[in-house]
Write a protein that holds these residues in place. Sequence first.
Motif, mmCIF file in Angstrom:
data_model
loop_
_atom_site.group_PDB
_atom_site.id
_atom_site.type_symbol
_atom_site.label_atom_id
_atom_site.label_comp_id
_atom_site.label_asym_id
_atom_site.label_seq_id
_atom_site.Cartn_x
_atom_site.Cartn_y
_atom_site.Cartn_z
ATOM 1 N N MET A 1 14.916 -6.445 6.707
ATOM 2 C CA MET A 1 15.835 -7.518 7.574
ATOM 3 C C MET A 1 16.386 -6.792 8.867
ATOM 4 O O MET A 1 16.705 -7.291 9.825
ATOM 5 C CB MET A 1 16.716 -8.031 6.677
ATOM 6 N N ARG A 2 16.798 -5.386 8.444
ATOM 7 C CA ARG A 2 17.446 -4.701 9.479
ATOM 8 C C ARG A 2 16.431 -4.588 10.682
ATOM 9 O O ARG A 2 16.720 -4.511 12.017
ATOM 10 C CB ARG A 2 18.091 -3.607 9.082
ATOM 11 N N ASP A 3 15.121 -4.210 10.438
ATOM 12 C CA ASP A 3 14.202 -3.917 11.292
ATOM 13 C C ASP A 3 13.949 -5.236 12.261
ATOM 14 O O ASP A 3 13.804 -5.234 13.257
ATOM 15 C CB ASP A 3 12.746 -3.611 10.444
ATOM 16 N N VAL A 4 13.879 -6.302 11.410
ATOM 17 C CA VAL A 4 13.630 -7.564 11.995
ATOM 18 C C VAL A 4 14.860 -7.886 13.045
ATOM 19 O O VAL A 4 14.401 -8.312 14.132
ATOM 20 C CB VAL A 4 13.383 -8.785 11.077
ATOM 21 N N VAL A 5 15.995 -7.712 12.616
ATOM 22 C CA VAL A 5 16.970 -7.755 13.655
ATOM 23 C C VAL A 5 16.998 -7.050 14.918
ATOM 24 O O VAL A 5 17.275 -7.570 16.063
ATOM 25 C CB VAL A 5 18.336 -7.715 12.737
ATOM 26 N N ASP A 6 16.744 -5.901 14.632
ATOM 27 C CA ASP A 6 16.675 -4.757 15.547
ATOM 28 C C ASP A 6 15.650 -5.038 16.658
ATOM 29 O O ASP A 6 15.836 -5.092 17.952
ATOM 30 C CB ASP A 6 16.531 -3.369 15.119
ATOM 31 N N PRO B 1 0.838 -1.284 0.077
ATOM 32 C CA PRO B 1 0.134 0.077 -0.006
ATOM 33 C C PRO B 1 0.863 1.284 0.041
ATOM 34 O O PRO B 1 1.958 1.255 0.618
ATOM 35 C CB PRO B 1 -0.862 -0.124 1.364
ATOM 36 N N ALA B 2 0.273 2.327 -0.639
ATOM 37 C CA ALA B 2 1.167 3.768 -0.662
ATOM 38 C C ALA B 2 1.712 4.172 0.624
ATOM 39 O O ALA B 2 2.730 4.751 0.659
ATOM 40 C CB ALA B 2 0.065 4.545 -1.597
ATOM 41 N N ASP B 3 0.696 3.963 1.589
ATOM 42 C CA ASP B 3 1.307 4.470 3.020
ATOM 43 C C ASP B 3 2.243 3.531 3.574
ATOM 44 O O ASP B 3 2.849 3.996 4.665
ATOM 45 C CB ASP B 3 0.057 4.750 3.868
ATOM 46 N N GLY B 4 2.559 2.307 2.937
ATOM 47 C CA GLY B 4 3.333 1.398 3.588
ATOM 48 C C GLY B 4 3.153 0.800 5.011
ATOM 49 O O GLY B 4 2.416 1.285 5.642
ATOM 50 N N PRO B 5 3.703 -0.249 5.160
ATOM 51 C CA PRO B 5 3.484 -0.854 6.419
ATOM 52 C C PRO B 5 4.044 -0.271 7.724
ATOM 53 O O PRO B 5 5.254 0.248 7.531
ATOM 54 C CB PRO B 5 4.184 -2.514 6.215
ATOM 55 N N THR B 6 3.439 -0.081 8.846
ATOM 56 C CA THR B 6 4.011 0.515 9.860
ATOM 57 C C THR B 6 5.066 -0.587 10.517
ATOM 58 O O THR B 6 4.778 -1.756 10.445
ATOM 59 C CB THR B 6 3.202 0.950 10.950
ATOM 60 N N ARG B 7 6.047 -0.096 11.371
ATOM 61 C CA ARG B 7 6.785 -0.774 12.231
ATOM 62 C C ARG B 7 6.653 -0.872 13.749
ATOM 63 O O ARG B 7 7.317 -0.924 14.676
ATOM 64 C CB ARG B 7 8.343 -0.174 11.996
ATOM 65 N N ALA B 8 5.209 -0.974 13.785
ATOM 66 C CA ALA B 8 4.777 -0.732 15.296
ATOM 67 C C ALA B 8 4.764 -1.931 16.126
ATOM 68 O O ALA B 8 4.927 -2.133 17.211
ATOM 69 C CB ALA B 8 2.991 -0.577 15.257
ATOM 70 N N SER B 9 4.850 -3.355 15.183
ATOM 71 C CA SER B 9 5.391 -4.242 16.066
ATOM 72 C C SER B 9 6.176 -5.257 15.048
ATOM 73 O O SER B 9 6.480 -5.162 14.059
ATOM 74 C CB SER B 9 4.006 -5.096 16.253
ATOM 75 N N SER B 10 6.651 -6.272 15.886
ATOM 76 C CA SER B 10 7.867 -7.083 15.207
ATOM 77 C C SER B 10 6.971 -7.944 14.485
ATOM 78 O O SER B 10 7.534 -8.554 13.307
ATOM 79 C CB SER B 10 8.630 -8.098 16.380
#
Length: 229
Positions: A133-138, A25-34
């Motif tokens: 991948m970086r988000d997941v690792v963090d 989606p244009a607004d992109g997925p949030t990084r609110a949760s793993s």
Amino acid sequence: MARKYGIRPIFISICFTLLAGCTVPADGPTRASSGDAEKDLRVMSSALQRTIFEAAATGAVVGPGFVVVYHGRRTDAATLANSAIAGAAVGAAAGAYVGFLQKKYSNQEDRLERVKSDLDKNAQEIQATISVMRDVVDQQQRELAELRAQAATGAGDQALAKEVAQANANLGEMQKAISGAENRQREFESTRGLVPISGGSSAIDPELQQLSNQIAAMRAIASDLAENI
């Protein structure tokens, strides 16, 4: 010690118009949760299993009569595309991509334009995967650290075991993504001789080096996760 990656975007929005065949989606997925990042990783890992030739062979650019010769046998585009989907013919996919370029484009300059376009789209897709991948690792490192601290006090052992299992699953997705990127790298490398060459260097060598660097970054991120499980 966890590797520092610097500031990363909160939103990722990319359309895999050629290679992945999927949209975000244009607004992109949030990084609110793993869970969000892990879901994105699974989607992007699967998308990277799609070969460059498969994208071409299943798109409008190739007609039903397109045939290539690979290992002495005439093979139609649909058959090779199905082989690519099954992941059973990486070499065939590379040979088929070369055959497609030779059939579709009669001179090196036109082939160069097409290959560079494919390389650019592939670079965008892989860069988006690296970010996820970086988000997941963090996030994984933070969660494991918290649960290990709890386990040290005698609580949360089951939660820790579950998180370790999830971390291993995420590592598997990263390795899958790396494998897909490496397969595409072989496809692109097979085209070096189809485009202009000067002084022994192919016109696409800079882009191939960029792809190599991206794959090295993917391996480093996966290694970081593995060391912290």
